[in-house]
Design a protein around this motif. Structure first.
Motif, mmCIF file in Angstrom:
data_model
loop_
_atom_site.group_PDB
_atom_site.id
_atom_site.type_symbol
_atom_site.label_atom_id
_atom_site.label_comp_id
_atom_site.label_asym_id
_atom_site.label_seq_id
_atom_site.Cartn_x
_atom_site.Cartn_y
_atom_site.Cartn_z
ATOM 1 N N LEU A 185 -7.301 7.055 4.056
ATOM 2 C CA LEU A 185 -6.209 6.074 3.276
ATOM 3 C C LEU A 185 -4.954 6.749 2.602
ATOM 4 C CD1 LEU A 185 -8.572 3.411 1.226
ATOM 5 C CD2 LEU A 185 -6.860 2.940 2.758
ATOM 6 N N ASP A 186 -5.496 7.879 2.043
ATOM 7 C CA ASP A 186 -4.304 8.695 1.407
ATOM 8 C C ASP A 186 -3.244 9.388 2.576
ATOM 9 O OD1 ASP A 186 -5.244 8.145 -1.123
ATOM 10 O OD2 ASP A 186 -6.317 10.181 -1.153
ATOM 11 N N TRP A 187 -3.847 9.580 3.486
ATOM 12 C CA TRP A 187 -3.164 10.247 4.548
ATOM 13 C C TRP A 187 -2.241 9.101 5.295
ATOM 14 C CZ3 TRP A 187 -2.397 9.399 9.810
ATOM 15 C CH2 TRP A 187 -1.575 10.398 10.568
ATOM 16 N N ALA A 188 -2.709 8.110 5.516
ATOM 17 C CA ALA A 188 -1.847 7.078 6.137
ATOM 18 C C ALA A 188 -0.963 6.539 4.980
ATOM 19 C CB ALA A 188 -2.825 5.697 6.469
ATOM 20 N N GLU A 189 -1.160 6.437 3.715
ATOM 21 C CA GLU A 189 -0.242 6.028 2.825
ATOM 22 C C GLU A 189 0.833 6.985 2.867
ATOM 23 O OE1 GLU A 189 0.191 5.298 -2.170
ATOM 24 O OE2 GLU A 189 -1.617 5.389 -1.268
ATOM 25 N N GLN A 190 0.718 8.361 3.050
ATOM 26 C CA GLN A 190 1.746 9.289 3.140
ATOM 27 C C GLN A 190 2.654 9.201 4.136
ATOM 28 O OE1 GLN A 190 -0.153 13.136 2.805
ATOM 29 N NE2 GLN A 190 -1.186 12.856 0.855
ATOM 30 N N GLN A 191 1.951 8.711 5.412
ATOM 31 C CA GLN A 191 2.764 8.529 6.494
ATOM 32 C C GLN A 191 3.838 7.407 6.400
ATOM 33 O OE1 GLN A 191 2.744 11.303 8.451
ATOM 34 N NE2 GLN A 191 0.907 11.645 7.149
ATOM 35 N N PHE A 192 3.197 6.184 5.964
ATOM 36 C CA PHE A 192 3.724 4.803 5.638
ATOM 37 C C PHE A 192 5.141 5.176 4.576
ATOM 38 C CE2 PHE A 192 0.115 2.528 7.177
ATOM 39 C CZ PHE A 192 0.815 2.039 8.399
ATOM 40 N N ARG A 193 4.621 6.004 3.687
ATOM 41 C CA ARG A 193 5.824 6.330 2.737
ATOM 42 C C ARG A 193 6.775 7.143 3.258
ATOM 43 N NH1 ARG A 193 5.033 5.034 -2.284
ATOM 44 N NH2 ARG A 193 2.807 5.106 -2.008
ATOM 45 N N ALA A 194 6.528 7.989 3.968
ATOM 46 C CA ALA A 194 7.647 8.947 4.892
ATOM 47 C C ALA A 194 8.520 8.152 5.830
ATOM 48 C CB ALA A 194 6.773 9.947 5.849
ATOM 49 N N MET A 195 7.916 6.686 6.304
ATOM 50 C CA MET A 195 8.718 5.911 6.829
ATOM 51 C C MET A 195 9.636 5.116 6.082
ATOM 52 S SD MET A 195 5.635 4.616 9.643
ATOM 53 C CE MET A 195 6.641 3.425 10.118
ATOM 54 N N GLY A 196 9.514 5.302 4.599
ATOM 55 C CA GLY A 196 10.475 4.348 3.790
ATOM 56 C C GLY A 196 9.717 3.197 3.544
ATOM 57 N N ARG A 197 8.529 2.939 3.555
ATOM 58 C CA ARG A 197 8.055 1.888 3.087
ATOM 59 C C ARG A 197 7.277 1.846 1.582
ATOM 60 N NH1 ARG A 197 8.210 -2.279 6.916
ATOM 61 N NH2 ARG A 197 7.053 -3.318 5.034
ATOM 62 N N ARG A 198 7.755 1.047 0.815
ATOM 63 C CA ARG A 198 7.700 0.977 -0.514
ATOM 64 C C ARG A 198 6.139 0.249 -0.672
ATOM 65 N NH1 ARG A 198 13.140 -0.118 -3.998
ATOM 66 N NH2 ARG A 198 14.360 1.424 -3.177
ATOM 67 N N ASP A 199 5.652 -0.519 0.277
ATOM 68 C CA ASP A 199 4.537 -1.014 0.321
ATOM 69 C C ASP A 199 3.465 -0.200 1.093
ATOM 70 O OD1 ASP A 199 5.837 -1.311 2.637
ATOM 71 O OD2 ASP A 199 4.972 -3.575 2.882
ATOM 72 N N ALA A 200 3.486 1.047 0.960
ATOM 73 C CA ALA A 200 2.758 2.168 1.960
ATOM 74 C C ALA A 200 1.013 2.011 1.479
ATOM 75 C CB ALA A 200 3.392 3.410 1.567
ATOM 76 N N HIS A 201 1.037 1.807 0.118
ATOM 77 C CA HIS A 201 -0.322 1.846 -0.148
ATOM 78 C C HIS A 201 -1.079 0.620 0.613
ATOM 79 C CE1 HIS A 201 -4.339 2.156 -2.417
ATOM 80 N NE2 HIS A 201 -3.933 0.893 -2.546
ATOM 81 N N ASP A 202 -0.247 -0.734 0.518
ATOM 82 C CA ASP A 202 -0.920 -1.700 1.055
ATOM 83 C C ASP A 202 -0.998 -1.583 2.682
ATOM 84 O OD1 ASP A 202 -1.040 -3.101 -1.592
ATOM 85 O OD2 ASP A 202 0.765 -3.891 -1.290
ATOM 86 N N LEU A 203 -0.139 -1.169 3.106
ATOM 87 C CA LEU A 203 -0.190 -0.855 4.742
ATOM 88 C C LEU A 203 -1.244 0.023 5.132
ATOM 89 C CD1 LEU A 203 3.658 -0.611 5.398
ATOM 90 C CD2 LEU A 203 2.248 -2.502 5.904
ATOM 91 N N ALA A 204 -1.449 0.962 4.395
ATOM 92 C CA ALA A 204 -2.547 2.170 4.565
ATOM 93 C C ALA A 204 -3.965 1.171 4.614
ATOM 94 C CB ALA A 204 -2.433 3.202 3.642
ATOM 95 N N VAL A 205 -4.326 0.398 3.384
ATOM 96 C CA VAL A 205 -5.387 -0.260 3.126
ATOM 97 C C VAL A 205 -5.659 -1.353 4.692
ATOM 98 C CG1 VAL A 205 -6.364 -2.255 1.930
ATOM 99 C CG2 VAL A 205 -5.381 -0.332 0.687
#
Length: 213
Positions: free
Chosen positions: A142-162
């Motif tokens: 979860l934490d790793w995926a959130e980091q990747q989505f955040r690096a893509m510029g997604r402010r909803d990175a946590h929700d996307l990781a979930v």
């Protein structure tokens, strides 16, 4: 005076390199195939080609072995994710590569379920409250995926990781219950397309997101 017998006795009590690792590897495989509840210390010792009495030198209780299994899985997960970061330059490519790795395990998942998800679920059920061992196996991806989505510029990175992890775990449960490994393959293709759309869409703030690679 130190006699030969004393020296031999002391040498016999020193753990031999590799035995603990062999026990943990055997325990990991058995627990994946038959679960914690149905795996006995005798099963683990036999699979590791050791006497059950020798097992207690390394692990005093079954809970100690379970903790070692989780620690091993956590290390494997972290190492695998770090390797993906080294092999792929963009976060989008890393996420898609992760999905691809999961799809490659579809035959095993169809037979025994997700190695991490099924263990985490079993540990959570036997705990009176939140189980830190169970949470660890889900927290790492979860934490790793959130980091990747955040690096893509997604402010909803946590929700996307979930959403990503939940989608994978849900398809793993279905694939295992139905005995259909191809279900995992189809879900992997869908997730890859989903990741592609996220890389060129807008986040909840309305800001346009674009990424090459």
């Amino acid at each position: 005076m130190v006699t030969d017998s004393t020296t031999l006795g002391e040498a016999a009590s020193v753990p031999q390199p590799g035995k603990r690792e062999r026990l943990v590897a055997a325990a990991c495989e058995l627990v994946h195939r038959q679960g914690v509840a149905h795996t006995t210390l005798a099963d683990i010792a036999q699979a590791a080609d050791m006497l059950v009495g020798n097992l207690y030198y390394y692990f005093k209780t079954k809970d100690d072995i379970v903790a070692a299994i989780v620690d091993t899985h956590a290390h494997q997960l972290t190492s695998a994710l770090t390797e993906l970061e080294g092999r792929h330059r963009s976060p989008k490519a890393r996420l898609k590569a992760l999905v691809g790795v999961l799809a490659e395990r579809r035959e095993s998942i169809a037979h025994y379920g997700c190695r991490y998800g099924t263990l985490g679920s079993e540990l959570a059920k036997r705990a009176e409250g939140p189980d830190p061992l169970a949470a660890l196996l889900m927290r790492i991806p979860l934490d790793w995926a959130e980091q990747q989505f955040r690096a893509m510029g997604r402010r909803d990175a946590h929700d996307l990781a979930v959403e990503l992890v939940a989608s994978y775990q849900g398809s793993a449960v279905l694939s295992n219950a139905l005995g259909q490994p191809e279900l995992m393959a189809r879900q992997a293709r869908r997730l890859k397309r989903w990741i592609d759309t996220l890389a060129t869409s807008t986040d909840p703030t309305g800001r346009h997101i674009g990424e090459k690679g």
